[in-house]
Design a protein around this motif. Structure first.
Motif, PDB file in Angstrom:
ATOM      1  N   UNK A 105       0.852  -1.184   0.000  1.00 27.41           N
ATOM      2  CA  UNK A 105       0.000   0.000   0.000  1.00 27.41           C
ATOM      3  C   UNK A 105       0.891   1.238   0.000  1.00 27.41           C
ATOM      4  N   UNK A 106       0.837   2.070  -1.028  1.00 22.45           N
ATOM      5  CA  UNK A 106       1.593   3.318  -1.007  1.00 22.45           C
ATOM      6  C   UNK A 106       1.200   4.158   0.213  1.00 22.45           C
ATOM      7  N   UNK A 107       2.182   4.503   1.018  1.00 16.43           N
ATOM      8  CA  UNK A 107       1.918   5.159   2.305  1.00 16.43           C
ATOM      9  C   UNK A 107       2.932   6.268   2.551  1.00 16.43           C
ATOM     10  N   UNK A 108       2.441   7.389   3.051  1.00 14.30           N
ATOM     11  CA  UNK A 108       3.312   8.497   3.426  1.00 14.30           C
ATOM     12  C   UNK A 108       3.021   8.876   4.875  1.00 14.30           C
ATOM     13  N   UNK A 109       4.088   9.007   5.665  1.00 11.79           N
ATOM     14  CA  UNK A 109       3.957   9.323   7.084  1.00 11.79           C
ATOM     15  C   UNK A 109       4.758  10.575   7.393  1.00 11.79           C
ATOM     16  N   UNK A 110       4.184  11.461   8.202  1.00  9.64           N
ATOM     17  CA  UNK A 110       4.896  12.621   8.733  1.00  9.64           C
ATOM     18  C   UNK A 110       4.751  12.614  10.255  1.00  9.64           C
ATOM     19  N   UNK A 111       5.876  12.839  10.949  1.00 11.14           N
ATOM     20  CA  UNK A 111       5.891  12.862  12.406  1.00 11.14           C
ATOM     21  C   UNK A 111       6.667  14.087  12.880  1.00 11.14           C
ATOM     22  N   UNK A 112       6.260  14.641  14.016  1.00  8.93           N
ATOM     23  CA  UNK A 112       6.977  15.787  14.572  1.00  8.93           C
ATOM     24  C   UNK A 112       6.804  15.804  16.087  1.00  8.93           C
ATOM     25  N   UNK A 113       7.853  16.230  16.777  1.00  5.05           N
ATOM     26  CA  UNK A 113       7.840  16.318  18.242  1.00  5.05           C
ATOM     27  C   UNK A 113       8.313  17.712  18.638  1.00  5.05           C
ATOM     28  N   UNK A 114       7.698  18.262  19.678  1.00 10.73           N
ATOM     29  CA  UNK A 114       8.077  19.602  20.128  1.00 10.73           C
ATOM     30  C   UNK A 114       7.953  19.700  21.641  1.00 10.73           C
ATOM     31  N   UNK A 115       8.631  20.685  22.202  1.00  9.20           N
ATOM     32  CA  UNK A 115       8.496  21.008  23.616  1.00  9.20           C
ATOM     33  C   UNK A 115       7.868  22.395  23.731  1.00  9.20           C
ATOM     34  N   UNK A 116       6.820  22.481  24.533  1.00 11.77           N
ATOM     35  CA  UNK A 116       6.106  23.737  24.720  1.00 11.77           C
ATOM     36  C   UNK A 116       6.487  24.325  26.072  1.00 11.77           C
ATOM     37  N   UNK A 117       6.967  25.559  26.044  1.00 10.17           N
ATOM     38  CA  UNK A 117       7.335  26.248  27.283  1.00 10.17           C
ATOM     39  C   UNK A 117       6.352  27.404  27.518  1.00 10.17           C
ATOM     40  N   UNK A 118       5.729  27.402  28.686  1.00 10.92           N
ATOM     41  CA  UNK A 118       4.843  28.500  29.061  1.00 10.92           C
ATOM     42  C   UNK A 118       4.847  28.621  30.583  1.00 10.92           C
ATOM     43  N   UNK A 119       3.831  29.235  31.121  1.00 14.87           N
ATOM     44  CA  UNK A 119       3.745  29.399  32.577  1.00 14.87           C
ATOM     45  C   UNK A 119       2.389  28.919  33.073  1.00 14.87           C
ATOM     46  N   UNK A 120       2.386  28.380  34.289  1.00 14.11           N
ATOM     47  CA  UNK A 120       1.133  27.910  34.862  1.00 14.11           C
ATOM     48  C   UNK A 120       0.346  29.078  35.457  1.00 14.11           C
ATOM     49  N   UNK A 121      -0.735  28.751  36.159  1.00 16.42           N
ATOM     50  CA  UNK A 121      -1.614  29.785  36.688  1.00 16.42           C
ATOM     51  C   UNK A 121      -0.912  30.692  37.689  1.00 16.42           C
ATOM     52  N   UNK A 122       0.144  30.169  38.327  1.00 15.38           N
ATOM     53  CA  UNK A 122       0.883  30.948  39.316  1.00 15.38           C
ATOM     54  C   UNK A 122       2.106  31.641  38.733  1.00 15.38           C
ATOM     55  N   UNK A 123       2.246  31.582  37.409  1.00 17.31           N
ATOM     56  CA  UNK A 123       3.352  32.263  36.766  1.00 17.31           C
ATOM     57  C   UNK A 123       4.661  31.502  36.764  1.00 17.31           C
ATOM     58  N   UNK A 124       4.651  30.245  37.205  1.00 22.65           N
ATOM     59  CA  UNK A 124       5.877  29.455  37.237  1.00 22.65           C
ATOM     60  C   UNK A 124       6.126  28.821  35.866  1.00 22.65           C
ATOM     61  N   UNK A 125       7.409  28.737  35.451  1.00 22.17           N
ATOM     62  CA  UNK A 125       7.718  28.124  34.153  1.00 22.17           C
ATOM     63  C   UNK A 125       7.201  26.691  34.091  1.00 22.17           C
ATOM     64  N   UNK A 126       6.709  26.322  32.931  1.00 26.76           N
ATOM     65  CA  UNK A 126       6.161  24.980  32.737  1.00 26.76           C
ATOM     66  C   UNK A 126       6.643  24.435  31.401  1.00 26.76           C
ATOM     67  N   UNK A 127       6.924  23.148  31.384  1.00 28.88           N
ATOM     68  CA  UNK A 127       7.410  22.490  30.177  1.00 28.88           C
ATOM     69  C   UNK A 127       6.473  21.339  29.837  1.00 28.88           C
ATOM     70  N   UNK A 128       6.075  21.245  28.571  1.00 30.63           N
ATOM     71  CA  UNK A 128       5.181  20.179  28.140  1.00 30.63           C
ATOM     72  C   UNK A 128       5.658  19.603  26.808  1.00 30.63           C
ATOM     73  N   UNK A 129       5.487  18.283  26.686  1.00 28.02           N
ATOM     74  CA  UNK A 129       5.793  17.608  25.428  1.00 28.02           C
ATOM     75  C   UNK A 129       4.566  17.560  24.537  1.00 28.02           C
ATOM     76  N   UNK A 130       4.778  17.755  23.244  1.00 28.04           N
ATOM     77  CA  UNK A 130       3.720  17.621  22.249  1.00 28.04           C
ATOM     78  C   UNK A 130       4.273  16.833  21.059  1.00 28.04           C
ATOM     79  N   UNK A 131       3.365  16.216  20.333  1.00 29.40           N
ATOM     80  CA  UNK A 131       3.755  15.520  19.108  1.00 29.40           C
ATOM     81  C   UNK A 131       2.572  15.530  18.160  1.00 29.40           C
ATOM     82  N   UNK A 132       2.862  15.365  16.895  1.00 30.74           N
ATOM     83  CA  UNK A 132       1.795  15.317  15.898  1.00 30.74           C
ATOM     84  C   UNK A 132       2.219  14.454  14.730  1.00 30.74           C
ATOM     85  N   UNK A 133       1.235  13.993  13.996  1.00 32.97           N
ATOM     86  CA  UNK A 133       1.558  13.155  12.856  1.00 32.97           C
ATOM     87  C   UNK A 133       0.396  13.009  11.899  1.00 32.97           C
ATOM     88  N   UNK A 134       0.737  12.626  10.683  1.00 29.18           N
ATOM     89  CA  UNK A 134      -0.249  12.340   9.642  1.00 29.18           C
ATOM     90  C   UNK A 134       0.200  11.088   8.902  1.00 29.18           C
TER      91      UNK A 134
END
Length: 340
Positions: free
Chosen positions: A169-198
């Motif tokens: 079956x002809x198949x094409x895959x795309x994958x990506x990983x990222x780290x999201x940096x922001x702050x929580x409700x109290x203003x403290x730095x926060x790090x989260x993993x994200x990924x996506x694919x098709x």
């Protein structure tokens, strides 16, 4: 007043941790798209792997859910790499209908050397070995396993090669990983993993349209030229669309799977179907582990006992199960036979 929130058919937008099936009828293409957020972050936080290891495992998880959610039966789909690189083992599995778990094994010293030398490409971390795709339909059905070589390609490329070789079956895959940096409700730095694919596959009504050029065999000469079979125009267009995706688009929570698919295929028309949730859920249990330990001999139980108990930690979810030797079946049966 009617609800004005955006809807697709009778369901909400997919959002994080939902695999979105889609179809582009004009191109005879079908596929699935996903963005992983909290589910992936929980798995990564539990294990706290070094960044290069976490990125590889996140890709394996994304690939697993893209393929595993296509199962039409109760069972399990597993992606596993085994190589001679610093990261010698990746395991991710999906158990229907929605359970995902994963873990990695790596050599700390070898990984530190790879980081120091900036040898962080996937093929440098995984080394030479195999990538196995396993489908398990339960104890009364035969397991199916497809194996492809880790030959320096990315997981995206290896997955495409697997479908081409094993499923034709002809198949094409795309994958990506990222780290999201922001702050929580109290203003403290926060790090989260994200990924996506098709993943997109070419599935026309006429099977002969799926033909592709022959792949060279392992003993093919260096000047091997594949047979001249041109790819179908519809498939060429679908691949071009998928290849145009920026890595950031796959993980950006402001883009979303529906918006990405619309950008890619709106001129051809894309139909999406109800999204399928994926959850951080381990399938281990005390009963399952006890059933394995029940088959241990007395000598094996004695070797496994430390301070009067046998402790078993699940590599996937890090849950520890503790057993006293006397409660294990084989040991109990032998003890009872001595009493009589």
């Amino acid at each position: 007043m009617n609800d004005q929130s955006p809807r697709l058919g009778e369901f909400d937008y997919a959002g994080d941790d939902h695999v979105l099936p889609f179809q582009v009828e004009a191109l005879d293409a079908r596929g699935r798209a996903v963005q992983l957020g909290p589910m992936l972050d929980k798995i990564m936080a539990r294990h706290d792997y070094p960044e290069p290891v976490a990125r590889l495992l996140a890709e394996a998880i994304t690939l697993t859910v893209l393929i595993g959610t296509s199962l039409k039966f109760d069972g399990k789909f597993m992606v596993q790499t085994q190589g001679d690189g610093p990261v010698d083992l990746l395991v991710a599995d999906f158990t229907t209908p929605d359970a995902v778990r994963a873990y990695a094994r790596f050599d700390e010293q070898a990984l530190a050397q790879a980081v120091a030398a900036n040898r962080l490409e996937p093929h440098e971390l995984l080394g030479k070995g195999i990538l196995a795709f396993t489908i398990d339909q339960g104890e009364f059905m035969q397991r199916y396993q497809g194996i492809v070589e880790l030959d320096g390609a990315t997981l995206e490329e290896i997955a495409g090669a697997y479908f081409r070789q094993s499923e034709q079956i002809p198949t094409k895959v795309r994958l990506s990983v990222a780290q999201l940096y922001d702050r929580d409700e109290d203003g403290r730095p926060r790090h989260q993993w994200r990924a996506g694919g098709v993943i997109v596959q070419f599935l026309p009504d006429a099977p002969e349209r799926m033909r592709q050029s022959d792949l060279p065999g392992g003993d093919a000469p260096d000047d091997f030229e594949p047979t001249g079979v041109e790819d179908d125009d519809a498939w060429v267009e679908a691949v071009a669309m998928v290849e145009s995706i920026d890595a950031d688009e796959l993980t950006d929570p402001l883009v979303g799977s529906e918006r990405l698919l619309f950008r890619l295929f709106h001129e051809r028309g894309v139909r999406v179907f109800e999204p399928a949730p994926v959850l951080d859920r381990c399938t281990c249990s005390r009963e399952k582990i006890k059933s394995v330990l029940d088959n241990f001999t007395s000598d094996e139980i004695a070797e496994s006992t430390d301070d009067g108990v046998i402790a078993v930690t699940c590599e996937f979810c890090s849950t520890e199960y503790r057993f006293e030797p006397e409660e294990l079946g084989q040991h109990s049966a032998e003890s009872e036979s001595h009493l009589h």
